[in-house]
Design a protein around this motif. Structure first.
Motif, short mmCIF file in Angstrom:
data_model
loop_
_atom_site.label_atom_id
_atom_site.label_comp_id
_atom_site.label_asym_id
_atom_site.label_seq_id
_atom_site.Cartn_x
_atom_site.Cartn_y
_atom_site.Cartn_z
N THR A 99 0.81 -1.32 -0.24
CA THR A 99 -0.01 -0.21 0.15
C THR A 99 0.97 1.35 -0.01
OG1 THR A 99 -0.12 0.00 2.40
CG2 THR A 99 -1.93 -1.18 1.29
N GLY A 100 0.34 2.40 -0.66
CA GLY A 100 1.05 3.47 -0.53
C GLY A 100 1.81 3.61 -2.05
N LEU A 101 2.27 4.89 -2.19
CA LEU A 101 2.93 4.98 -3.64
C LEU A 101 4.52 5.46 -3.73
CD1 LEU A 101 0.28 7.42 -5.01
CD2 LEU A 101 0.52 4.97 -5.30
N ARG A 102 5.23 5.41 -2.30
CA ARG A 102 6.36 5.80 -2.22
C ARG A 102 7.09 4.53 -2.70
NH1 ARG A 102 9.66 3.89 1.58
NH2 ARG A 102 8.37 2.61 3.47
N VAL A 103 8.49 5.02 -3.01
CA VAL A 103 9.45 3.99 -3.57
C VAL A 103 9.82 3.26 -2.38
CG1 VAL A 103 11.42 3.72 -4.55
CG2 VAL A 103 10.34 5.73 -5.28
N ALA A 104 9.66 1.88 -2.94
CA ALA A 104 10.24 0.79 -1.92
C ALA A 104 10.84 -0.05 -2.69
CB ALA A 104 8.86 0.28 -1.37
N VAL A 105 11.99 -0.66 -2.26
CA VAL A 105 13.03 -1.66 -3.07
C VAL A 105 13.23 -2.73 -2.05
CG1 VAL A 105 13.86 0.27 -4.41
CG2 VAL A 105 14.97 -0.22 -2.39
N LYS A 106 12.96 -2.81 -0.78
CA LYS A 106 13.29 -4.10 0.26
C LYS A 106 11.98 -4.71 -0.10
CE LYS A 106 16.10 -1.16 3.05
NZ LYS A 106 16.11 -0.67 4.70
N ASP A 107 12.32 -6.22 0.12
CA ASP A 107 11.27 -6.93 -0.06
C ASP A 107 10.29 -6.99 1.42
OD1 ASP A 107 13.07 -10.05 0.72
OD2 ASP A 107 13.15 -8.24 1.71
N SER A 108 10.82 -6.49 2.45
CA SER A 108 10.17 -6.33 3.62
C SER A 108 9.26 -5.25 3.44
CB SER A 108 11.05 -6.21 4.90
OG SER A 108 11.83 -4.95 4.56
N GLU A 109 9.10 -4.60 2.55
CA GLU A 109 8.40 -3.32 2.49
C GLU A 109 6.92 -3.54 1.61
OE1 GLU A 109 10.77 0.72 2.38
OE2 GLU A 109 11.49 -0.62 0.90
N TYR A 110 6.85 -4.91 1.23
CA TYR A 110 5.86 -5.45 0.37
C TYR A 110 5.05 -6.43 1.35
CZ TYR A 110 7.56 -3.04 -3.60
OH TYR A 110 8.03 -2.02 -4.38
N ALA A 111 3.65 -6.27 1.43
CA ALA A 111 3.00 -6.91 2.33
C ALA A 111 2.34 -8.23 1.68
CB ALA A 111 1.69 -6.23 2.55
N TYR A 112 2.05 -8.20 0.47
CA TYR A 112 1.41 -9.58 -0.46
C TYR A 112 2.25 -9.96 -1.46
CZ TYR A 112 -2.56 -7.27 1.90
OH TYR A 112 -3.29 -6.76 2.84
N TRP A 113 2.30 -11.20 -1.89
CA TRP A 113 3.53 -11.95 -2.67
C TRP A 113 2.65 -12.91 -3.34
CZ3 TRP A 113 8.59 -10.47 -3.19
CH2 TRP A 113 9.09 -9.67 -2.25
N GLY A 114 3.04 -13.09 -4.62
CA GLY A 114 2.84 -14.08 -5.33
C GLY A 114 3.55 -15.28 -5.33
N GLN A 115 3.41 -16.63 -6.02
CA GLN A 115 4.03 -17.83 -5.88
C GLN A 115 5.27 -17.61 -6.42
OE1 GLN A 115 2.09 -17.23 -8.03
NE2 GLN A 115 2.31 -18.55 -9.82
N GLY A 116 5.80 -16.93 -7.59
CA GLY A 116 7.04 -17.03 -8.11
C GLY A 116 6.90 -17.83 -9.33
N THR A 117 7.71 -17.49 -10.42
CA THR A 117 7.71 -18.11 -11.65
C THR A 117 9.33 -18.29 -12.03
OG1 THR A 117 6.94 -18.28 -13.84
CG2 THR A 117 7.26 -16.02 -12.93
N GLN A 118 9.62 -19.41 -12.46
CA GLN A 118 11.16 -19.54 -12.70
C GLN A 118 11.41 -19.13 -14.16
OE1 GLN A 118 13.64 -21.47 -10.81
NE2 GLN A 118 14.84 -20.57 -12.55
N VAL A 119 12.49 -18.49 -14.00
CA VAL A 119 13.16 -17.71 -15.45
C VAL A 119 14.46 -18.54 -15.49
CG1 VAL A 119 13.95 -15.73 -16.77
CG2 VAL A 119 11.91 -15.80 -15.31
N THR A 120 14.76 -19.11 -16.35
CA THR A 120 16.08 -19.62 -16.84
C THR A 120 16.73 -19.43 -18.16
OG1 THR A 120 15.53 -21.66 -15.50
CG2 THR A 120 17.43 -21.94 -16.72
N VAL A 121 17.75 -18.56 -18.15
CA VAL A 121 18.60 -18.22 -19.31
C VAL A 121 19.69 -19.15 -19.41
CG1 VAL A 121 19.38 -16.08 -20.26
CG2 VAL A 121 17.61 -15.94 -18.46
N SER A 122 19.71 -19.81 -20.42
CA SER A 122 20.62 -20.80 -20.67
C SER A 122 20.78 -21.11 -22.17
CB SER A 122 20.62 -21.98 -19.95
OG SER A 122 21.43 -22.95 -20.02
#
Length: 123
Positions: A99-122
């Motif tokens: 929530t909020g609009l200010r810049v945030a780059v730490k993961d602890s500043e984000y309250a809700y998370w998705g499950q993740g998706t794998q990206v492999t560059v090879s």
């Protein structure tokens, strides 16, 4: 709030992928959605973020000029377009929202998370 990330896969160096993050239950408009990534054995790191309305976009230096972020507020979906991919971009990519609009780059500043998706560059 639920976030569903998709679009990961295996791509050769120099290739492109587009990740999507669909949000549901997002009743508030003053929020920032972000992408993070975590490589094996590494800490999760910030990639990019964008506010509702797209007025504020923040990039990590490592992806500037290669990755772009966009959103469709009618669909509550954020897209991460990744071009010129490098092997060091290999990671699990997560979308998150705070929530909020200010810049945030730490993961602890984000309250809700998705499950993740794998990206492999090879090759």
């Amino acid at each position: 709030v639920q976030l569903q990330a998709s679009g990961g896969g295996l791509v050769q160096p120099g290739g492109s992928l587009r990740l999507s993050c669909a949000a549901s239950g997002l009743a508030f408009t003053n929020h920032r959605m972000g992408w993070f990534r975590q490589a094996p054995g590494e800490e999760r790191e910030f990639v990019m973020s964008i506010t509702w309305g797209g007025d504020s976009i923040v990039y990590a230096d490592s992806v500037k000029g290669r990755f772009t972020i966009a959103r469709d507020d009618t669909k509550n979906t954020v897209y991460l377009q990744m071009n010129s991919l490098k092997p060091e971009d290999t990671a699990v990519y997560y979308c998150a929202v705070r929530t909020g609009l200010r810049v945030a780059v730490k993961d602890s500043e984000y309250a809700y998370w998705g499950q993740g998706t794998q990206v492999t560059v090879s090759s």
